[in-house]
Design a protein around this motif. Structure first.
Motif, PDB file in Angstrom:
ATOM      1  N   VAL A  70       0.844  -1.200   0.000  1.00 56.65           N
ATOM      2  CA  VAL A  70       0.000   0.000   0.000  1.00 56.65           C
ATOM      3  C   VAL A  70       0.881   1.252   0.000  1.00 56.65           C
ATOM      4  N   ILE A  74       1.019   4.490  -2.567  1.00 55.97           N
ATOM      5  CA  ILE A  74       0.894   5.879  -2.118  1.00 55.97           C
ATOM      6  C   ILE A  74       2.095   6.665  -2.608  1.00 55.97           C
TER       7      ILE A  74
ATOM      8  N   LEU B  50     -10.896  -3.349  -0.227  1.00 52.77           N
ATOM      9  CA  LEU B  50     -11.547  -2.067   0.045  1.00 52.77           C
ATOM     10  C   LEU B  50     -10.785  -1.286   1.106  1.00 52.77           C
ATOM     11  N   GLU B  52      -7.527  -1.610   1.959  1.00 56.24           N
ATOM     12  CA  GLU B  52      -6.235  -1.149   1.450  1.00 56.24           C
ATOM     13  C   GLU B  52      -6.405   0.058   0.530  1.00 56.24           C
ATOM     14  N   ASP B  53      -7.410   0.004  -0.314  1.00 57.08           N
ATOM     15  CA  ASP B  53      -7.664   1.140  -1.210  1.00 57.08           C
ATOM     16  C   ASP B  53      -8.002   2.405  -0.430  1.00 57.08           C
ATOM     17  N   ILE B  55      -7.177   3.181   2.616  1.00 55.45           N
ATOM     18  CA  ILE B  55      -5.989   3.720   3.295  1.00 55.45           C
ATOM     19  C   ILE B  55      -5.110   4.455   2.286  1.00 55.45           C
ATOM     20  N   GLN B  56      -4.944   3.837   1.125  1.00 55.45           N
ATOM     21  CA  GLN B  56      -4.187   4.519   0.063  1.00 55.45           C
ATOM     22  C   GLN B  56      -4.811   5.878  -0.243  1.00 55.45           C
ATOM     23  N   ASP B  57      -6.123   5.890  -0.413  1.00 61.67           N
ATOM     24  CA  ASP B  57      -6.824   7.135  -0.741  1.00 61.67           C
ATOM     25  C   ASP B  57      -6.590   8.226   0.296  1.00 61.67           C
ATOM     26  N   PHE B  59      -4.180   8.665   2.497  1.00 63.99           N
ATOM     27  CA  PHE B  59      -2.828   9.229   2.580  1.00 63.99           C
ATOM     28  C   PHE B  59      -2.478  10.067   1.353  1.00 63.99           C
ATOM     29  N   VAL B  60      -2.918   9.624   0.193  1.00 63.44           N
ATOM     30  CA  VAL B  60      -2.685  10.430  -1.001  1.00 63.44           C
ATOM     31  C   VAL B  60      -3.424  11.760  -0.877  1.00 63.44           C
TER      32      VAL B  60
END
Lengths: 365, 198
Positions: A70, A74, B50, B52-53, B55-57, B59-60
């Motif tokens: 992940v 990012i 869902l 992992e996505d 969390i990615q979202d 932080f970005v």
């Protein structure tokens, strides 16, 4: 003042107390408290035990997710703000999607995204799905033009029963990480279990993800709706969206046995409901359930029905424990059985989000 | 993995330096909170992809909006809240979120209907299994509140902030949870009688 605490709950609602038990903070304070109020030590010990029991067991079923992967995604997004929007979309899509099969995603697809974007209504066709993966893989396409259903055995042991006028496309060999197929039309799937390689079915705009289970999908290009019906196990259903929309991901739903998702291809979102004719699940267990009840509490009968059909039935035990009835349940459909029971005990039922809620005022007069 | 260095700086310092443009600071926050976030996220929505996505979202998104973010008092609960919102935004399926009455009604039903089953079942199981079963009997929102409070160690105020409800509602959810847990664990607790008054 804490010396006035009279029940365990007072301690459980005290932030400082909970922190002390979990992480040892405010230790001096609570030691002093116990010294000052020795009569509270039994209650304190019970509160401690409960908190530690919860702490120890609450996470037992939680998985470890892939922290490094992940972050890699990012980080890729942070470094290159110019392409970051597309990149995040393609990375994410890659997971649900066929894009893993395609090299050089960003450049190659630039054009097709543009065309897709300009199509009305956000509809994705079988042709577009298959074109996008044909490049890299040797694909097999099966079309059923006969009236009789066509049985297709896949290399992983899964079986697909393809209905008339339907097409299925799949790679000759599945990848290491997933098993992807594309459907146009209607088919029943029995997917062999492989938790390392989820099985994805792409049908128009809808992505269905399973580990191993059986279910039916109906997705004809000319129809406005796509339906997914679950017979056994659990499946996740997502809707694919246009990549460049502000929120590019998916809407998702988890379906249980006898639930179906109905997806309107042009409108937003998914809805979950029970199938029209729920079928019994778990044949073995079901055989041991009685079919005749003599003066049995309604709650017991409903629990048996719940087991038989794998559908959650919500009701108030206290009330229905005192409603007794004598009945025989055999060949009737689920809804006939419920009608019969509810009529007998003066109750009613309704469906809420794929579950049944039985409401009754009770039978004590 | 993230090592001792990152522990040396506290959350607020890391937050400020990330807002100032330090990618390294963001990464340290990520390394520090990924395990907690992933577990909380999975508790709210049990789907690895869902979570992992989402969390990615977040932080970005934090990185892109860093200049507009305010200072926060509790970084952990801020991230939890962001993750929860993101999960629901990405799935938008939880009709019970929108309908509080149905939710409360289902909370109520679940606390009633699970009691008898639990009593029958628990007697022969060992302690850990009993507790896990009892936890599994909680409604989604009860379990979320219990998770935030006793697994993640949030204060009542922080849990309320994360779930977007009033503190009193968190207390009520927890209180109903104790009722379910108490009955489920009856056989264990009877070894040392408990006064769960009220």
């Amino acid at each position: 003042m804490k010396g006035n605490y009279t029940k365990i709950q007072d301690y459980l609602d005290d932030d400082s107390f909970v922190q002390w038990v979990l992480s040892g903070r405010d230790d001096a304070y609570w030691r002093q408290f116990l010294a000052d109020y020795p009569q509270h030590s039994a209650m304190v010990r019970q509160a401690q035990t409960l908190i530690l029991d919860i702490k120890k067991n609450e996470g037992a079923d939680l998985p470890f997710l892939d922290q490094r992967m992940v972050w890699a995604k990012i980080s890729a997004n942070l470094r290159d703000p110019e392409v970051s929007d597309q990149e995040s979309a393609s990375l994410k899509w890659g997971r649900y999607a066929i894009w893993q099969w395609v090299a050089g995603v960003a450049i190659m697809l630039g054009l097709s995204w543009y065309t897709w974007q300009n199509q009305p209504g956000g509809v994705i066709t079988y042709q577009e799905l298959s074109d996008s993966i044909r490049e890299k893989n040797e694909l097999v396409e099966r079309i059923n033009t006969q009236d009789a259903p066509l049985e297709i055995a896949l290399e992983d042991g899964s079986v697909v029963i393809l209905h008339k006028g339907s097409k299925l496309m799949y790679p000759r060999h599945f990848g290491d990480k997933n098993r992807n197929v594309i459907l146009m039309g209607e088919a029943f799937f029995e997917v062999s279990r492989d938790s390392d390689r989820p099985f994805y079915i792409y049908a128009n705009e809808v992505v269905t993800k399973v580990l191993g289970t059986s279910f039916r999908i109906r997705a004809f290009e000319k129809e406005q709706q796509v339906t997914v019906q679950v017979s056994t196990g659990r499946v996740s259903v997502y809707k694919q969206r246009r990549i460049n929309l502000a929120d590019p991901e998916t809407d998702g739903l988890v379906l249980l046995p006898n639930q179906e998702a109905v997806i309107n291809r042009k409108a937003e979102g998914l809805s979950r409901r029970l199938v029209d004719k729920p079928q019994p699940v778990l044949k073995r267990e079901f055989d041991t359930l009685p079919t005749r009840y003599d003066e049995a509490p309604a709650s017991l009968i409903l629990r048996d029905i719940e087991t038989r059909y794998g559908i959650t039935i919500l009701f108030n035990d206290d009330v229905l424990d005192h409603c007794y009835l004598t009945t025989t349940l055999k060949e009737e459909s689920l809804y006939d059985q419920l009608d019969l029971i509810c009529k007998t005990i003066g109750a009613s039922y309704k469906e809420v989000d794929g579950q049944l809620v039985v409401e009754s005022k009770g039978c004590r007069f | 993995m993230s090592g001792r260095l990152s522990i040396a700086k506290n959350d607020i310092e890391l937050w400020l330096s990330f807002k100032g443009g330090s990618e390294r600071a963001l990464e340290r926050l990520y390394q520090r909170y990924f395990p907690a976030l992933s577990r909380y996220g999975y508790r709210v929505m049990p789907d690895r992809l869902l979570v992992e996505d989402a969390i990615q979202d977040i932080f970005v998104d934090l990185w892109r909006r860093r200049e507009y973010l305010s200072e926060v008092e509790h970084v952990k609960s801020y991230l939890f809240r962001a993750l929860r919102n993101q999960l629901f935004r990405n799935t938008r399926h939880d009709i019970f979120e929108a309908a509080e009455d149905i939710d409360d009604f289902l909370d109520y039903l679940s606390s009633l209907s699970t009691e008898q089953q639990s009593i029958d079942r628990e007697t022969q199981l060992n302690r850990s299994q009993s507790i896990q079963n009892a936890l599994a009997n909680l409604s989604n929102r009860q379990r979320e509140a219990v998770h935030l409070r006793f697994y993640q160690g949030l204060s009542l105020d922080e849990a309320a902030e994360v779930m977007g409800i009033r503190k009193q509602v968190v207390k009520n959810l927890l209180s109903k949870s104790y009722a379910v847990l108490r009955i489920s664990l009856k056989t264990l607790i009877s070894l040392f009688p408990v006064s769960f008054a009220g």
